[in-house]
Design an enzyme around this catalytic site. Structure first.
Site, PDB file in Angstrom:
ATOM      1  N   HIS A 134       0.836  -1.223   0.000  1.00 20.50           N
ATOM      2  CA  HIS A 134       0.000   0.000   0.000  1.00 20.50           C
ATOM      3  C   HIS A 134       0.865   1.265   0.000  1.00 20.50           C
ATOM      4  O   HIS A 134       0.432   2.308   0.471  1.00 20.50           O
ATOM      5  CB  HIS A 134      -0.945   0.040   1.216  1.00 20.50           C
ATOM      6  CG  HIS A 134      -1.683  -1.243   1.456  1.00 20.50           C
ATOM      7  ND1 HIS A 134      -2.914  -1.510   0.907  1.00 20.50           N
ATOM      8  CD2 HIS A 134      -1.340  -2.354   2.166  1.00 20.50           C
ATOM      9  CE1 HIS A 134      -3.322  -2.718   1.280  1.00 20.50           C
ATOM     10  NE2 HIS A 134      -2.379  -3.258   2.036  1.00 20.50           N
ATOM     11  N   SER A 148      14.947  21.660 -16.233  1.00 22.20           N
ATOM     12  CA  SER A 148      13.748  22.468 -16.440  1.00 22.20           C
ATOM     13  C   SER A 148      14.172  23.796 -17.060  1.00 22.20           C
ATOM     14  O   SER A 148      15.267  24.294 -16.785  1.00 22.20           O
ATOM     15  CB  SER A 148      13.068  22.703 -15.089  1.00 22.20           C
ATOM     16  OG  SER A 148      12.348  23.923 -15.110  1.00 22.20           O
ATOM     17  N   LYS A 197      16.189  21.774 -10.959  1.00 20.20           N
ATOM     18  CA  LYS A 197      15.512  20.524 -11.311  1.00 20.20           C
ATOM     19  C   LYS A 197      16.401  19.535 -12.048  1.00 20.20           C
ATOM     20  O   LYS A 197      17.250  19.895 -12.856  1.00 20.20           O
ATOM     21  CB  LYS A 197      14.284  20.815 -12.194  1.00 20.20           C
ATOM     22  CG  LYS A 197      13.126  21.453 -11.470  1.00 20.20           C
ATOM     23  CD  LYS A 197      12.541  20.621 -10.342  1.00 20.20           C
ATOM     24  CE  LYS A 197      11.748  19.441 -10.827  1.00 20.20           C
ATOM     25  NZ  LYS A 197      10.505  19.825 -11.494  1.00 20.20           N
ATOM     26  N   GLU A 254       9.536   8.512 -16.933  1.00 19.53           N
ATOM     27  CA  GLU A 254       8.170   9.003 -17.118  1.00 19.53           C
ATOM     28  C   GLU A 254       7.670   8.660 -18.524  1.00 19.53           C
ATOM     29  O   GLU A 254       6.516   8.266 -18.714  1.00 19.53           O
ATOM     30  CB  GLU A 254       8.112  10.513 -16.899  1.00 19.53           C
ATOM     31  CG  GLU A 254       8.312  10.905 -15.442  1.00 19.53           C
ATOM     32  CD  GLU A 254       8.570  12.395 -15.289  1.00 19.53           C
ATOM     33  OE1 GLU A 254       7.703  13.196 -15.667  1.00 19.53           O
ATOM     34  OE2 GLU A 254       9.657  12.760 -14.811  1.00 19.53           O
TER      35      GLU A 254
END
Ligand code: ARG
Length: 482
Positions: A156, A278, A284, A291
């Protein structure tokens, strides 16, 4: 380039229909396989006396010349051709004359394309298998370097019990090995029966030797039903389902990597070469690769849905709907291949941060089960030990402390069974090491898994290399039929 099917029409086909109908954009990918299939067919026609030995030789030489010229860039595929079958047959006829017109005797593009796509999928799936094994090997290397990197195992997404990073990574190796097995199974079924010789749908009156073409092309035997031969695309669906399942595994791994390299986890650091920045936020470092893999998984699911939907309502035998099979398959293969070949070096260069894993493992009471097991081993029934440990955890939460930091006195206030050795029992590395049950996270256990996985990888790899040892089909022909 003219169509192959001109005789009965009084008008040229509308140019929009021409473009709409044409498959050359995507079926030229099968030119090698189309030529190999034609060589086997021509060999068989000659053997059976359906064409003369001179025609057979002219066709085989002509096809070999086309293959060489295409491979060496001496000949380019006409983008105006209706499909690759048309282009190769017409090029052959332009080069060798009437003999070229005899190649298609006893054959239809329906059995031809059913053959070509199988041969292409066999070749390309073997490449995918190799890439799956490369990724599995790189995960094995990372696992081997992290046999003692204790981290929280989750259920979980809540910290659950201690595992090691090596144990966690090996879970993905087993998924990948199942993916490889699924692809092999599908290939075995696909290569059991050869569709060539099914004709358009109802076979032919020519005395074809279908067993000969089947074995020249690496199939077990000819397919027993010509209608099924031309209209079966189960193998596309099976392979695409195996590719989609593999993408699902890559996507799960990607999701974990995305979590692990966030500041919240910080379990791994990706190499600069495998991350992006970024345009506005100078700090970043983004895990775009993983992704994108997660995102592209949906594409491959889409390809599978395309194939299943394409097939569900079409009557026997061939329908033009089936031309859609190729773009879906190429997209699935190209997407999976791209993801595999990008993820492998990302894993190779990924830096594990075991201190952070260990720090996370120290919070969240992931040794509570071990504490309960400790009491059980001292004679308390497990259910009572579970409850008592629960109240110890609640005590720790109230007092902002951990099971490791709790004084023995406090333990003993909860149960006199607790002794000094409780600290050994709940030590995180000991908790992993103590889990010696088969398949568990102990160092020796994960080493055993590694050995077994590496053996499986080697077995599959050797099988792939064995395939490559089989001489290309045209060489076999030359030996057998000089
Ligand atoms: N381009 C077609 C395909 O990919 C080849 C078969 C054509 N057959 C036909 N009857 N039009 O399916």
């Amino acid at each position: 380039m003219a169509q192959l099917w001109q005789g009965r029409f009084s008008k040229a086909v509308d140019s929009r229909v021409n473009d709409f109908n044409s498959s050359i954009r995507f079926d030229s990918r099968m030119f090698r396989q189309d030529i190999n299939g034609s060589m086997a067919h021509a060999t068989m026609l000659g053997e059976q006396g359906i064409i003369s030995p001179e025609d057979q030789e002219a066709i085989l030489d002509g096809l070999q010349g086309i293959l060489t010229d295409l491979q060496e860039g001496e000949l380019s595929i006409d983008p105006e051709a209706e499909d690759i079958h048309t282009f190769i047959e017409q090029t052959l006829t332009a080069r060798i004359g009437d003999a070229g017109k005899r190649l298609h005797t006893g054959r239809s593009r329906n059995d031809q394309v059913a053959l070509d796509i199988r041969l292409t999928l066999r070749d390309e799936s073997e490449k995918i298998l190799g890439q799956i094994l490369d990724l599995a090997q790189s995960l094995c290397r990372q696992a081997e370097a992290n046999l003692e990197s204790v981290m929280p195992g989750y259920t979980h997404l809540q910290r659950a019990q201690p595992v090691t990073f090596g144990h966690q990574l090996m879970a993905y190796v087993w998924m990948l090995l199942r993916d490889a097995g699924r692809i092999q199974d599908a290939l075995k079924r696909m290569m059991a029966y050869c569709p060539l010789g099914s004709g358009a749908l109802a076979g032919t009156t020519y005395p074809l030797d279908r067993q000969l073409t089947a074995s020249l092309l690496g199939f077990g035997e000819p397919c027993p039903n010509s209608l099924d031969g031309v209209s079966d695309r189960d193998f596309c669906i099976e392979l695409c389902a195996a590719f989609a399942t593999c993408m699902m595994h890559l996507s799960r791994l990607s999701e974990e990597i995305i979590l692990w390299c966030s500041w919240e986890f910080r379990f791994v650091e990706l190499d600069d070469a495998f991350t992006t920045g970024s345009s506005i936020m100078p700090q970043k470092k983004n895990p775009d690769v993983t992704e994108l893999i997660r995102g592209k998984t949906g594409r491959v699911y889409g390809d599978l849905t395309t194939l299943l939907t394409m097939m569900k309502g079409i009557s026997l035998a061939y329908d033009k709907d089936m031309q859609e099979d190729k773009e879906a398959m190429w997209d699935a293969i190209d997407t999976l291949s791209l993801c595999l070949t990008t993820l492998t070096p990302l894993i190779d260069t990924m830096k594990a941060l075991p201190q952070n894993m260990r720090a996370a493992a120290a919070g969240g009471f992931i040794n509570a089960t071990d504490c309960a097991d400790y009491l059980t081993k001292k004679g308390m029934p497990f259910r009572d030990a579970y409850k008592l440990t629960g109240s110890l955890v609640a005590y720790c939460i109230d007092h902002h402390t951990t099971l490791e930091a709790l004084p023995l006195e406090t333990y003993r206030q909860h149960s006199p069974l607790f002794e000094e050795d409780v600290y050994q029992a709940i030590d995180l590395l000991n908790c992993c090491e103590g889990r010696t049950s088969y398949g568990g996270p102990s160092k020796a256990g994960v080493q055993g898994q590694l050995q077994k996985a590496r053996q499986e990888i080697e077995t599959i790899r050797n099988g792939l290399e064995g395939e490559a040892d089989i001489p290309p089909q045209n060489e076999t022909e030359e030996e057998d039929h000089p």
